[in-house]
Design a protein around this motif. Structure first.
Motif, PDB file in Angstrom:
ATOM      1  N   GLU A  39      59.628  70.920  50.410  1.00  0.00           N
ATOM      2  CA  GLU A  39      60.121  70.185  51.576  1.00  0.00           C
ATOM      3  C   GLU A  39      59.035  70.080  52.645  1.00  0.00           C
ATOM      4  O   GLU A  39      58.835  69.018  53.247  1.00  0.00           O
ATOM      5  CB  GLU A  39      61.360  70.890  52.142  1.00  0.00           C
ATOM      6  N   PHE A  40      58.337  71.193  52.853  1.00  0.00           N
ATOM      7  CA  PHE A  40      57.252  71.171  53.838  1.00  0.00           C
ATOM      8  C   PHE A  40      56.145  70.232  53.391  1.00  0.00           C
ATOM      9  O   PHE A  40      55.606  69.460  54.197  1.00  0.00           O
ATOM     10  CB  PHE A  40      56.688  72.575  54.051  1.00  0.00           C
ATOM     11  N   ASP A  41      55.772  70.290  52.115  1.00  0.00           N
ATOM     12  CA  ASP A  41      54.711  69.423  51.600  1.00  0.00           C
ATOM     13  C   ASP A  41      55.061  67.950  51.808  1.00  0.00           C
ATOM     14  O   ASP A  41      54.193  67.141  52.173  1.00  0.00           O
ATOM     15  CB  ASP A  41      54.480  69.680  50.107  1.00  0.00           C
ATOM     16  N   GLN A  42      56.319  67.608  51.577  1.00  0.00           N
ATOM     17  CA  GLN A  42      56.738  66.210  51.712  1.00  0.00           C
ATOM     18  C   GLN A  42      56.583  65.712  53.143  1.00  0.00           C
ATOM     19  O   GLN A  42      56.049  64.623  53.379  1.00  0.00           O
ATOM     20  CB  GLN A  42      58.189  66.053  51.243  1.00  0.00           C
ATOM     21  N   ILE A  43      57.030  66.510  54.111  1.00  0.00           N
ATOM     22  CA  ILE A  43      56.967  66.022  55.493  1.00  0.00           C
ATOM     23  C   ILE A  43      55.545  66.104  56.056  1.00  0.00           C
ATOM     24  O   ILE A  43      55.120  65.207  56.796  1.00  0.00           O
ATOM     25  CB  ILE A  43      57.958  66.772  56.419  1.00  0.00           C
ATOM     26  N   SER A  44      54.796  67.139  55.681  1.00  0.00           N
ATOM     27  CA  SER A  44      53.430  67.256  56.207  1.00  0.00           C
ATOM     28  C   SER A  44      52.535  66.161  55.633  1.00  0.00           C
ATOM     29  O   SER A  44      51.684  65.600  56.341  1.00  0.00           O
ATOM     30  CB  SER A  44      52.844  68.638  55.915  1.00  0.00           C
ATOM     31  N   PHE A  45      52.728  65.829  54.342  1.00  0.00           N
ATOM     32  CA  PHE A  45      51.956  64.741  53.744  1.00  0.00           C
ATOM     33  C   PHE A  45      52.298  63.416  54.408  1.00  0.00           C
ATOM     34  O   PHE A  45      51.411  62.611  54.711  1.00  0.00           O
ATOM     35  CB  PHE A  45      52.211  64.657  52.238  1.00  0.00           C
TER      36      PHE A  45
ATOM     37  N   ASN B  37      48.003  77.479  65.586  1.00  0.00           N
ATOM     38  CA  ASN B  37      46.911  78.429  65.787  1.00  0.00           C
ATOM     39  C   ASN B  37      47.029  79.659  64.878  1.00  0.00           C
ATOM     40  O   ASN B  37      46.047  80.133  64.319  1.00  0.00           O
ATOM     41  CB  ASN B  37      46.895  78.886  67.248  1.00  0.00           C
ATOM     42  N   ASP B  38      48.264  80.161  64.719  1.00  0.00           N
ATOM     43  CA  ASP B  38      48.469  81.390  63.941  1.00  0.00           C
ATOM     44  C   ASP B  38      49.919  81.477  63.490  1.00  0.00           C
ATOM     45  O   ASP B  38      50.744  80.640  63.862  1.00  0.00           O
ATOM     46  CB  ASP B  38      48.078  82.621  64.765  1.00  0.00           C
ATOM     47  N   ILE B  39      50.253  82.503  62.715  1.00  0.00           N
ATOM     48  CA  ILE B  39      51.597  82.590  62.123  1.00  0.00           C
ATOM     49  C   ILE B  39      52.693  82.811  63.155  1.00  0.00           C
ATOM     50  O   ILE B  39      53.866  82.548  62.871  1.00  0.00           O
ATOM     51  CB  ILE B  39      51.668  83.691  61.046  1.00  0.00           C
ATOM     52  N   SER B  40      52.352  83.268  64.351  1.00  0.00           N
ATOM     53  CA  SER B  40      53.374  83.457  65.384  1.00  0.00           C
ATOM     54  C   SER B  40      54.009  82.129  65.785  1.00  0.00           C
ATOM     55  O   SER B  40      55.105  82.101  66.353  1.00  0.00           O
ATOM     56  CB  SER B  40      52.779  84.147  66.623  1.00  0.00           C
ATOM     57  N   GLN B  41      53.330  81.014  65.482  1.00  0.00           N
ATOM     58  CA  GLN B  41      53.830  79.688  65.842  1.00  0.00           C
ATOM     59  C   GLN B  41      54.573  79.022  64.681  1.00  0.00           C
ATOM     60  O   GLN B  41      54.901  77.842  64.751  1.00  0.00           O
ATOM     61  CB  GLN B  41      52.660  78.810  66.320  1.00  0.00           C
ATOM     62  N   ILE B  42      54.850  79.802  63.623  1.00  0.00           N
ATOM     63  CA  ILE B  42      55.663  79.317  62.502  1.00  0.00           C
ATOM     64  C   ILE B  42      57.033  79.976  62.607  1.00  0.00           C
ATOM     65  O   ILE B  42      57.152  81.197  62.542  1.00  0.00           O
ATOM     66  CB  ILE B  42      55.012  79.674  61.147  1.00  0.00           C
ATOM     67  N   LYS B  43      58.078  79.179  62.762  1.00  0.00           N
ATOM     68  CA  LYS B  43      59.416  79.738  62.984  1.00  0.00           C
ATOM     69  C   LYS B  43      60.081  80.243  61.707  1.00  0.00           C
ATOM     70  O   LYS B  43      60.924  81.131  61.754  1.00  0.00           O
ATOM     71  CB  LYS B  43      60.319  78.681  63.648  1.00  0.00           C
ATOM     72  N   ASN B  44      59.711  79.688  60.577  1.00  0.00           N
ATOM     73  CA  ASN B  44      60.290  80.122  59.306  1.00  0.00           C
ATOM     74  C   ASN B  44      59.615  81.415  58.872  1.00  0.00           C
ATOM     75  O   ASN B  44      58.437  81.426  58.498  1.00  0.00           O
ATOM     76  CB  ASN B  44      60.100  79.021  58.249  1.00  0.00           C
ATOM     77  N   GLU B  45      60.332  82.513  58.903  1.00  0.00           N
ATOM     78  CA  GLU B  45      59.762  83.822  58.609  1.00  0.00           C
ATOM     79  C   GLU B  45      59.228  83.911  57.180  1.00  0.00           C
ATOM     80  O   GLU B  45      58.197  84.535  56.920  1.00  0.00           O
ATOM     81  CB  GLU B  45      60.804  84.924  58.843  1.00  0.00           C
ATOM     82  N   ALA B  46      59.933  83.292  56.233  1.00  0.00           N
ATOM     83  CA  ALA B  46      59.502  83.350  54.835  1.00  0.00           C
ATOM     84  C   ALA B  46      58.175  82.617  54.634  1.00  0.00           C
ATOM     85  O   ALA B  46      57.336  83.040  53.832  1.00  0.00           O
ATOM     86  CB  ALA B  46      60.582  82.745  53.929  1.00  0.00           C
TER      87      ALA B  46
ATOM     88  N   GLU C 230      51.879  69.413  66.622  1.00  0.00           N
ATOM     89  CA  GLU C 230      51.496  70.575  65.827  1.00  0.00           C
ATOM     90  C   GLU C 230      52.378  71.782  66.132  1.00  0.00           C
ATOM     91  O   GLU C 230      52.848  72.478  65.229  1.00  0.00           O
ATOM     92  CB  GLU C 230      50.021  70.895  66.066  1.00  0.00           C
ATOM     93  N   LEU C 231      52.610  72.020  67.421  1.00  0.00           N
ATOM     94  CA  LEU C 231      53.450  73.150  67.813  1.00  0.00           C
ATOM     95  C   LEU C 231      54.883  72.947  67.343  1.00  0.00           C
ATOM     96  O   LEU C 231      55.527  73.871  66.829  1.00  0.00           O
ATOM     97  CB  LEU C 231      53.398  73.321  69.341  1.00  0.00           C
ATOM     98  N   GLU C 232      55.375  71.724  67.481  1.00  0.00           N
ATOM     99  CA  GLU C 232      56.752  71.442  67.094  1.00  0.00           C
ATOM    100  C   GLU C 232      56.918  71.449  65.576  1.00  0.00           C
ATOM    101  O   GLU C 232      57.988  71.789  65.059  1.00  0.00           O
ATOM    102  CB  GLU C 232      57.212  70.110  67.675  1.00  0.00           C
ATOM    103  N   LEU C 233      55.858  71.108  64.853  1.00  0.00           N
ATOM    104  CA  LEU C 233      55.923  71.177  63.394  1.00  0.00           C
ATOM    105  C   LEU C 233      56.114  72.623  62.951  1.00  0.00           C
ATOM    106  O   LEU C 233      56.867  72.909  62.019  1.00  0.00           O
ATOM    107  CB  LEU C 233      54.638  70.597  62.787  1.00  0.00           C
ATOM    108  N   GLY C 234      55.441  73.538  63.650  1.00  0.00           N
ATOM    109  CA  GLY C 234      55.641  74.960  63.370  1.00  0.00           C
ATOM    110  C   GLY C 234      57.067  75.388  63.647  1.00  0.00           C
ATOM    111  O   GLY C 234      57.662  76.174  62.904  1.00  0.00           O
ATOM    112  N   ASN C 235      57.660  74.858  64.721  1.00  0.00           N
ATOM    113  CA  ASN C 235      59.054  75.160  65.050  1.00  0.00           C
ATOM    114  C   ASN C 235      60.012  74.560  64.023  1.00  0.00           C
ATOM    115  O   ASN C 235      61.025  75.165  63.657  1.00  0.00           O
ATOM    116  CB  ASN C 235      59.403  74.617  66.439  1.00  0.00           C
ATOM    117  N   TYR C 236      59.669  73.356  63.562  1.00  0.00           N
ATOM    118  CA  TYR C 236      60.563  72.634  62.651  1.00  0.00           C
ATOM    119  C   TYR C 236      60.686  73.328  61.289  1.00  0.00           C
ATOM    120  O   TYR C 236      61.658  73.102  60.564  1.00  0.00           O
ATOM    121  CB  TYR C 236      60.072  71.196  62.455  1.00  0.00           C
TER     122      TYR C 236
ATOM    123  N   GLN D 129      61.752  76.027  60.594  1.00  0.00           N
ATOM    124  CA  GLN D 129      63.004  76.789  60.508  1.00  0.00           C
ATOM    125  C   GLN D 129      64.114  75.980  59.837  1.00  0.00           C
ATOM    126  O   GLN D 129      65.117  76.542  59.388  1.00  0.00           O
ATOM    127  CB  GLN D 129      63.453  77.234  61.904  1.00  0.00           C
ATOM    128  N   HIS D 130      63.936  74.653  59.771  1.00  0.00           N
ATOM    129  CA  HIS D 130      64.934  73.793  59.133  1.00  0.00           C
ATOM    130  C   HIS D 130      64.624  73.572  57.647  1.00  0.00           C
ATOM    131  O   HIS D 130      65.364  72.842  56.969  1.00  0.00           O
ATOM    132  CB  HIS D 130      64.984  72.431  59.831  1.00  0.00           C
TER     133      HIS D 130
END
Length: 332
Positions: A71-77, A191-200, A56-62, A64-65
């Motif tokens: 793209e997010f919907d495809q990988i999360s699904f 947990n929250d938006i601070s753990q999402i690396k993609n700012e947009a 979960e934490l690494e998905l938030g980091n990922y 940024q790619h």
């Protein structure tokens, strides 16, 4: 007295199911996919395997790619779909086993029996404050599997677990899943938006409802966050078992920290390096580290931490929930 159990993946692992994220990755990267974004994700997992200890934490980091919500919907699904299939197969392994339900009930009702004498006495003294009252016990699990429900069988609400005195009972109120089930309201996120690396992505509501746990549960409209909050705020004894107490569930650790300022004790059951009886005093050092790690996940001030630290009991390598499973004897 209100008793609240918070159960993590260590419960399933304790039953010999291969349900850790590392177990899942070995399966996941072996599954072929014709989707470019999914393949890139799997290549990233393969190359940086160790950093994916917390999916979960690494998905938030990922994030940024990624550039687009598609793209997010495809990988999360894809992750959710494959994780669901994988855990279904793991859970199916329990069909060849049966459970000692009474032993399981005893663990739930009398966790103090697993502690060293001084801690056992303190926990019993605390529980005796409600000696003349009926006690309610709730189980909130972080897991998607329904292993706990399988142990209870058909009746999973208002179940008599034990008598704690001659005229007072301990009853299970209900079992709830904070992150949903394998086929229903499954929540994989941060947990929250601070753990999402993609700012947009932090400004995109569609993304937030897919990856921020509280937003996802809000979109699911199942009221589970509100129910769990109410149970924590009402609890007198909270027992955490099998959870890494990870950062993607910080909301709950902070809430528990606040609850400890009231009439509430906390037991954290965890596993660690075995400490020989000859140097048992070293156990106090290990327990202090675990206790401090939890307190650092809260929002308590240092003076508040000092005031509640004696309310936290650490069950290190306690044997909690051991030997509740055995193979079904096959008739000839």
């Amino acid at each position: 007295m209100q008793i609240l159990y918070i159960i993590g993946n260590g419960f399933d692992l304790n039953l010999d199911l291969k349900t850790s994220y590392n177990h899942f990755y070995k399966h996941y990267i072996s599954v072929e996919s014709d989707n470019v974004n999914v393949q890139k994700l799997k290549e990233n997992i393969s190359k940086t395997y160790d950093s994916w200890a917390d999916l979960e934490l690494e998905l938030g980091n990922y994030t940024q790619h990624l550039e687009k919500i598609e793209e997010f919907d495809q990988i999360s699904f894809d992750i959710g779909e494959e994780l669901s299939k994988y855990l279904h197969l793991e859970e199916k392994k329990l069909e060849d086993f049966e459970f000692d339900q009474q032993k399981f009930f005893d663990y739930l009702c009398f966790p103090e029996r697993l502690f060293l004498p001084a801690d056992t006495e303190r926990l019993i003294a605390f529980k005796n404050k409600w000696r003349g009252h009926h006690w309610n016990l709730n189980i909130y699990t972080l897991n998607y599997t329904t292993v706990i429900e399988n142990i209870f069988g058909e009746k999973q609400k208002n179940v008599l677990l034990a008598n704690h005195t001659s005229n007072a009972t301990i009853k299970l109120e209900e079992i709830k899943h904070i992150h949903g089930y394998l086929d229903n309201d499954m929540v994989i996120g941060v947990n929250d938006i601070s753990q999402i690396k993609n700012e947009a992505f932090k400004e995109n509501r569609d993304i937030l409802e897919s990856i921020v746990k509280t937003e996802c549960n809000k979109a699911n409209r199942n009221n589970i966050d509100r129910q769990f909050t109410n149970k924590i705020n009402a609890a007198n004894l909270i027992c955490i078992f099998g959870s890494s107490i990870g950062d993607t569930d910080n909301k709950w650790w902070e809430l528990i920290g606040e609850r400890l300022k009231a009439d509430c004790n906390l037991i954290i059951f965890t596993k660690g390096e075995e400490i020989p009886p000859r140097i048992r005093h070293m156990q106090a050092r290990a327990e202090r580290t675990i206790r401090n790690d939890f307190l650092n996940k809260t929002n308590l001030f240092e003076t508040e931490m000092e005031a509640v630290e004696d309310k936290i009991f650490i069950g290190l390598n306690s044997g909690m929930f051991d030997e509740i499973k055995k193979p079904i004897e096959k008739t000839k």
